[in-house]
Design a protein around this motif. Structure first.
Motif, PDB file in Angstrom:
ATOM      1  N   LEU A  30       0.828 -10.565  -9.855  1.00 42.01           N
ATOM      2  CA  LEU A  30       0.737  -9.385 -10.713  1.00 42.01           C
ATOM      3  C   LEU A  30       1.323  -8.146 -10.052  1.00 42.01           C
ATOM      4  N   SER A  31       1.442  -8.163  -8.737  1.00 46.15           N
ATOM      5  CA  SER A  31       2.016  -7.016  -8.042  1.00 46.15           C
ATOM      6  C   SER A  31       3.520  -7.203  -7.889  1.00 46.15           C
ATOM      7  N   PRO A  32       4.344  -6.246  -8.348  1.00 42.17           N
ATOM      8  CA  PRO A  32       5.800  -6.380  -8.191  1.00 42.17           C
ATOM      9  C   PRO A  32       6.244  -6.408  -6.734  1.00 42.17           C
ATOM     10  N   ARG A  33       5.427  -5.863  -5.840  1.00 43.30           N
ATOM     11  CA  ARG A  33       5.778  -5.864  -4.424  1.00 43.30           C
ATOM     12  C   ARG A  33       5.663  -7.249  -3.803  1.00 43.30           C
ATOM     13  N   THR A  34       4.746  -8.064  -4.295  1.00 43.55           N
ATOM     14  CA  THR A  34       4.509  -9.377  -3.688  1.00 43.55           C
ATOM     15  C   THR A  34       4.938 -10.538  -4.562  1.00 43.55           C
ATOM     16  N   ASN A  35       5.183 -10.296  -5.823  1.00 42.38           N
ATOM     17  CA  ASN A  35       5.536 -11.389  -6.731  1.00 42.38           C
ATOM     18  C   ASN A  35       6.914 -11.963  -6.420  1.00 42.38           C
ATOM     19  N   LYS A  36       6.983 -13.292  -6.336  1.00 38.86           N
ATOM     20  CA  LYS A  36       8.248 -13.990  -6.175  1.00 38.86           C
ATOM     21  C   LYS A  36       8.502 -14.948  -7.331  1.00 38.86           C
ATOM     22  N   GLY A  37       7.608 -14.909  -8.335  1.00 44.10           N
ATOM     23  CA  GLY A  37       7.777 -15.824  -9.455  1.00 44.10           C
ATOM     24  C   GLY A  37       7.730 -17.267  -8.992  1.00 44.10           C
ATOM     25  N   MET A  38       8.631 -18.082  -9.500  1.00 49.28           N
ATOM     26  CA  MET A  38       8.653 -19.493  -9.156  1.00 49.28           C
ATOM     27  C   MET A  38       9.329 -19.760  -7.820  1.00 49.28           C
ATOM     28  N   ALA A  39       9.618 -18.706  -7.062  1.00 45.55           N
ATOM     29  CA  ALA A  39      10.191 -18.876  -5.732  1.00 45.55           C
ATOM     30  C   ALA A  39       9.120 -19.040  -4.654  1.00 45.55           C
ATOM     31  N   PHE A  40       7.835 -18.931  -5.016  1.00 46.44           N
ATOM     32  CA  PHE A  40       6.791 -19.252  -4.047  1.00 46.44           C
ATOM     33  C   PHE A  40       6.956 -20.706  -3.619  1.00 46.44           C
ATOM     34  N   THR A  41       6.941 -20.941  -2.319  1.00 45.47           N
ATOM     35  CA  THR A  41       7.101 -22.301  -1.823  1.00 45.47           C
ATOM     36  C   THR A  41       5.844 -23.119  -2.099  1.00 45.47           C
ATOM     37  N   LEU A  42       5.972 -24.435  -1.989  1.00 46.29           N
ATOM     38  CA  LEU A  42       4.816 -25.309  -2.209  1.00 46.29           C
ATOM     39  C   LEU A  42       3.712 -24.963  -1.224  1.00 46.29           C
ATOM     40  N   ARG A  43       4.070 -24.727   0.008  1.00 44.22           N
ATOM     41  CA  ARG A  43       3.069 -24.398   1.027  1.00 44.22           C
ATOM     42  C   ARG A  43       2.369 -23.078   0.711  1.00 44.22           C
ATOM     43  N   GLU A  44       3.136 -22.070   0.276  1.00 40.16           N
ATOM     44  CA  GLU A  44       2.527 -20.799  -0.115  1.00 40.16           C
ATOM     45  C   GLU A  44       1.588 -21.001  -1.296  1.00 40.16           C
ATOM     46  N   ARG A  45       2.002 -21.784  -2.253  1.00 44.00           N
ATOM     47  CA  ARG A  45       1.157 -22.021  -3.436  1.00 44.00           C
ATOM     48  C   ARG A  45      -0.159 -22.689  -3.046  1.00 44.00           C
TER      49      ARG A  45
END
Length: 544
Positions: A30-45
């Motif tokens: 929800l934060s534009p500063r931290t959002n990467k959309g679907m670019a979050f890696t599997l490990r991050e998710r």
């Protein structure tokens, strides 16, 4: 046994503790500063509590940018393009700037001149979420506490407006917030300045625009502009609050203040704060750079030209200000009442339009300039596009391609009947103020003299190649804007150190590399600290 147990499980306990001290789950998206959309890696998710909140595909930023490009090409209305592009800024900051930098020639006219003017006119009607800080005359005495509400604590650059003279559109009150927001997006796009250190501010002292005072969607004070001493007291308090909270070297850029206040406030604050007025100094510098480029084709020093201005910075009935009177001359007795009469009698080599009143460089005016001069200089600098004194097509066609043309708003290339193609140069302040900001912010300047803008103009003119000049362009391509800003910052920095105006030491020896190393990057970063690499080297917990 107990000691062996502690040794075995301590790494796992430490990992869990790290996870719970970081922002997790949906707030990251929800934060534009931290959002990467679907670019979050599997490990991050998995570790950050995002698994299942996104579709399973892992996307690159390249694919996200391609999705944007496919969509924006289907949007025809400029205002809707603005809404869509700024919507990305509200959702994913790094993707927004990646897109802007990659498509600067196409998108700069959307997020800045001319479409930003339309967005300001419709600000209350297209409003999604607030950006920036709003300070009203009712907040007098409490500005410091309002600054404390801004979430970023390391602000280094502030762009402020009071909304009285937005482009050539007049008094838009708080609807003018689109200008500081737009300017600061160019700080990042054109000069790589970290958006986290940028603060857009709108000072609301009311509006004299009757339409806005009757507009149910207007978002500011429903009152006439306060032009009393309280206005100056509010601005004084604001300036002191900014440097008290963020430091004496904080850059404060003034934007779109009305004629009665713009120059007065610049003179008042210029030597006391790190401040400048882009409408006055930035516009002058970019126009001067265009004239410097033109003289390379005409082979005539700019001091030997005769300049005829249409307008005095904005269209208004008041007398000329003191600083303008030095450049005004009594009209010859034989001169009539029209601009065409002035051209016929005065025989100028250059006409510069700054009236903001539309197509006043008529066909007769342009043809007359072409008959008087082999290479007439025609600068139609008023914004937005419908306020420009003439179009690029008119200027090139009516002078048979001989004119040297620049405009405030962008125009498409012009093809003449004989097949020659001209690329009109846009005298865009974006060529000046981002480079100035980059230099003064990183070199620690306490006050900004007019000479800084003279250096910026000279640096910009030097970057126009002979090939670009031959195509009719008096400015470098916007696609090279970051390179332009860095080179401009280097030239300004040389001047600042030579004249003992810098406070950052030791002086960088390779100044270009220094600025490049400080520029903010749009690449996504990992949210996982090094501790999360532990399980890769230890595939299982040791046996007890």
């Amino acid at each position: 046994m107990l000691s062996r147990l502690n040794l075995a499980v301590r790494p796992c306990v430490y990992v869990c503790r790290c996870v719970h001290t970081k922002e997790k789950g949906k707030p990251l998206m929800l934060s534009p500063r931290t959002n990467k959309g679907m670019a979050f890696t599997l490990r991050e998710r998995q570790i950050l509590g995002l698994h299942g909140l996104l579709p399973p595909k892992i996307e690159t930023q390249d694919i996200q940018a391609l999705r944007f490009k496919n969509h924006i090409e289907r949007v025809q209305d400029p205002l809707m393009k603005y809404v869509y592009v700024m919507g990305i800024l509200e959702r994913n900051e790094k993707l927004f700037y990646r897109i802007l930098i990659d498509n600067v020639e196409e998108l700069l006219p959307i997020v800045y001149t001319p479409t930003v003017g339309l967005a300001c006119l419709q600000y209350g009607h297209i409003f999604r979420r607030p950006r920036g800080l709003f300070i009203s005359i009712l907040d007098k005495g409490h500005i410091k506490s309002i600054l404390d509400n801004w979430p970023e604590t390391d602000v280094k650059a502030v762009v402020v407006t009071d909304g009285e003279r937005i482009l050539g559109l007049g008094d838009l009150g708080v609807y003018g917030m689109g200008i500081p927001v737009g300017k600061l997006t160019l700080y990042t796009t054109c000069a790589g300045i970290d958006p986290r250190v940028c603060l857009p501010v709108c000072i609301d002292v009311g509006t004299d625009n009757e339409n806005l005072l009757q507009d149910p969607f207007y978002m500011g004070l429903y009152q006439k502009r306060d032009r009393s001493q309280r206005y100056d007291e509010l601005l004084d308090e604001f300036m002191e609050a900014v440097i008290t909270k963020y430091g004496r070297n904080t850059l404060i850029q003034f934007e779109d203040f009305g004629n009665a206040n713009a120059l007065r406030l610049l003179k008042k604050y210029q030597e006391r704060y790190c401040t400048f007025n882009d409408d006055i100094q930035g516009t002058a510098a970019v126009a001067l750079a265009g004239l410097m480029s033109a003289q390379r084709l005409i082979h005539k020093p700019i001091t030997e030209h005769k300049y005829l201005f249409l307008g005095a910075g904005e269209d208004r009935p008041e007398p000329l200000d003191g600083y303008q009177k030095a450049y005004a001359h009594p009209a010859p007795d034989q001169m009539g009442n029209t601009f065409l009469d002035a051209v016929h009698v005065l025989q100028p080599t250059a006409i510069i339009g700054v009236a903001g009143a539309g197509r006043l460089f008529t066909e007769e005016v342009i043809r007359s300039m072409g008959s008087i001069n082999e290479r007439p200089i025609i600068f139609a600098l008023s914004n937005p596009t419908d306020k420009a004194e003439c179009t690029a097509a008119d200027a090139y066609t009516l002078t048979e391609g001989r004119c040297l043309f620049a405009s405030g708003s962008p125009f498409h290339p012009v093809t003449l009947p004989d097949g020659r193609v001209f690329h009109p140069g846009q005298g865009n302040n974006a060529y000046i103020f981002p480079g100035v900001a980059l230099a003064v912010m990183l070199i620690g300047v306490r006050s900004i003299s007019d000479h800084v803008f003279l250096e910026a103009a000279k640096a910009l003119a030097k970057q126009v190649t002979d090939a670009e000049l031959s195509k009719g362009c008096l400015y470098p391509p916007l696609a090279k804007i970051q390179e332009v800003s860095v080179k401009t910052a280097v030239e300004i920095t040389e001047y600042l150190y030579e004249n003992n105006m810098a406070s950052e030491f030791p002086e960088p020896q390779d100044k270009k590399e220094f600025f490049l190393s400080k520029m903010w990057k749009t690449d996504y970063e990992s949210f996982l600290p090094d501790i999360y690499d532990w399980p890769k080297s230890a595939t299982k917990i040791p046996n007890l």
